[in-house]
Enzyme design. Sequence first.
Site, PDB file in Angstrom:
ATOM      1  N   HIS A 120      53.479  44.748  43.148  1.00  0.00           N
ATOM      2  CA  HIS A 120      53.117  43.934  41.997  1.00  0.00           C
ATOM      3  C   HIS A 120      53.864  44.482  40.786  1.00  0.00           C
ATOM      4  O   HIS A 120      54.144  45.677  40.694  1.00  0.00           O
ATOM      5  CB  HIS A 120      51.604  44.029  41.788  1.00  0.00           C
ATOM      6  N   ASP A 129      48.135  51.499  44.333  1.00  0.00           N
ATOM      7  CA  ASP A 129      47.597  50.287  43.718  1.00  0.00           C
ATOM      8  C   ASP A 129      46.584  49.704  44.710  1.00  0.00           C
ATOM      9  O   ASP A 129      46.957  49.128  45.732  1.00  0.00           O
ATOM     10  CB  ASP A 129      48.737  49.305  43.446  1.00  0.00           C
ATOM     11  N   GLN A 145      43.821  45.131  45.664  1.00  0.00           N
ATOM     12  CA  GLN A 145      43.490  44.184  46.721  1.00  0.00           C
ATOM     13  C   GLN A 145      42.756  44.827  47.889  1.00  0.00           C
ATOM     14  O   GLN A 145      42.491  44.152  48.883  1.00  0.00           O
ATOM     15  CB  GLN A 145      44.779  43.522  47.238  1.00  0.00           C
ATOM     16  N   LYS A 155      38.771  41.690  39.838  1.00  0.00           N
ATOM     17  CA  LYS A 155      39.031  41.292  41.221  1.00  0.00           C
ATOM     18  C   LYS A 155      37.897  41.721  42.162  1.00  0.00           C
ATOM     19  O   LYS A 155      37.921  41.392  43.345  1.00  0.00           O
ATOM     20  CB  LYS A 155      40.349  41.897  41.711  1.00  0.00           C
ATOM     21  N   CYS A 167      53.398  37.558  40.424  1.00  0.00           N
ATOM     22  CA  CYS A 167      53.827  38.835  39.831  1.00  0.00           C
ATOM     23  C   CYS A 167      54.552  39.714  40.846  1.00  0.00           C
ATOM     24  O   CYS A 167      54.455  40.946  40.806  1.00  0.00           O
ATOM     25  CB  CYS A 167      52.636  39.585  39.242  1.00  0.00           C
TER      26      CYS A 167
END
Length: 539
Positions: free
Chosen positions: A193, A272, A275, A298, A447
């Site tokens: 991302h 990261d 998700q 999220k 993104c």
Amino acid sequence: MMKRQRRFAACVTACIAIMVVLSGVRRDTSWQTQLAAAKVTGSFRPLASRRGRIMETRSRQTRMLRGSLIPEAATISAPQKSLGDAVRADFPILSQTVHGSRPLLYLDSAATSQKPKPVLEKFFGAVQGGMRAGNVKEQYEDARREVAALLNSVPEEVVFTRGATEAINLVARGWGDSHVSEGDEIILSVMEHHSNLVPWQALAERTGAKLRFVPLTTDDQAYDLDALKRLINPGKTKIVAMNHVSNVLGCANPVKEVVELAHAANAVVMLDACQSVPHMPVDFKELGVDFLAASGHKMLGPTGIGFLCARRQHLEEMEPLFVGDGVTETVSVSLDPAEAPSLSPIPWRFEAGTPPLAEAIALGEACRYIRDLGMDRIHKYEGELGRYLWDSLGAIPGVVMYGPSPYSEAGKDRGALVAFNYPGVHANDLAFFLDQEGVAIRSGHHCTQPLHRTLGVPGSARASMYIYNTKADVDAFCKKLKKTLKMFSDMGFGVEEPSPCPLVSTPDPTLKDPGIDRPCTNLWPHLEEDSESEVSSES
């Protein structure tokens, strides 16, 4: 003759009673059937008169209704609700209609999730209470403890930020500026991302470091671990930054293997986890990463809040991204270096100014909500949903899906999302017309422009799900998708014929943008005339 009749009647009565007992059905409460059951169990003793027989039967019937003759194990239970059906009432927005009377079908949770009632109540309660609420500071710190518990970390290792982007910038500035020098190397992947890419590009520009990129595997579009082994340069590699789950490919990446390789080269790992944290068990200690970032919106929380989870020794080495109130314990106007401002303990030294009280408190409630559901349960349920979505989209002729199959080794833990395209139809046009049907998906480059260039497409459509979605949502989505694709086909768009609109089918060099962020239109701004002539002369 009378004996034979009585025997026949007794046999019929016994058969009926046996069927009732074996089937476990308790709904038939007629006194004849219940009487037969009583005879089979041996608990019935006939009386001399008809009146006495009826009274005895009614008495037995009453006891049987209380469960005295038919075992409790025979009771038929109602079908168990799916997780999506069980929690759906907590999300009022999912019951609304859009564009008239069309029910909202929300399939964009990879971009941002909906918020359950308990989180909304916490948020607005904190907003109304404000700084004057007696226990607001304790609630703020309780939220930190909730985040730490979710990740199997400790509160001192959790820093609240405005989002994952700020958390990654905090590492790039606070740790990277003092540990990365000219000639050092930073390893990323092409699936990152932008928020886990641009901060490292800026760090490389400031320090003179070099960027290296892990490509995708050629067979299933997954993280190429063998390529990473070739890229790691002991003594030179300082940082390996990666995502846990790709927001486009859906694959869960081999974090533990990457950590082992990076640490062997004395490099740190930035993960990261935007998700992954909302969708699966994430154990900070077990993964072994040095830094982990995620965003609240999220994972059922509000916008404007995220967090960095980092090893204590790294936090102690880092400089704050911002300075001011909250960052320092003592402040003086003296020029004496001995009286220079002293920093607050970690993690508070990284949280300058008035903290995002309502946002953090609501995030803590979101963590409690998903922990109460159980992260293993959520992961299992979303795995089933993701496979069902993959299979359903794959059954539509012409649909091109990205990332490894959920039935492959690389895709076995993939998230409940699928990015896809349909030849001859631009993803933005597809999303626009699905929106008119009440279906909310995402379109564009998500993104991840470098990833889409690697895939050879300007963008993609993406359907993504969370705990409140069901297989019925997938069925409804695919039905609307087929309807929309048929509409394009009827207009001459699609796989059979090229589209007359350049933004839908083929690129046009006279356009400023290939149409990644907007639907097809003949009003798209063109380049200046001199630029057009340059393009023509070059061709």
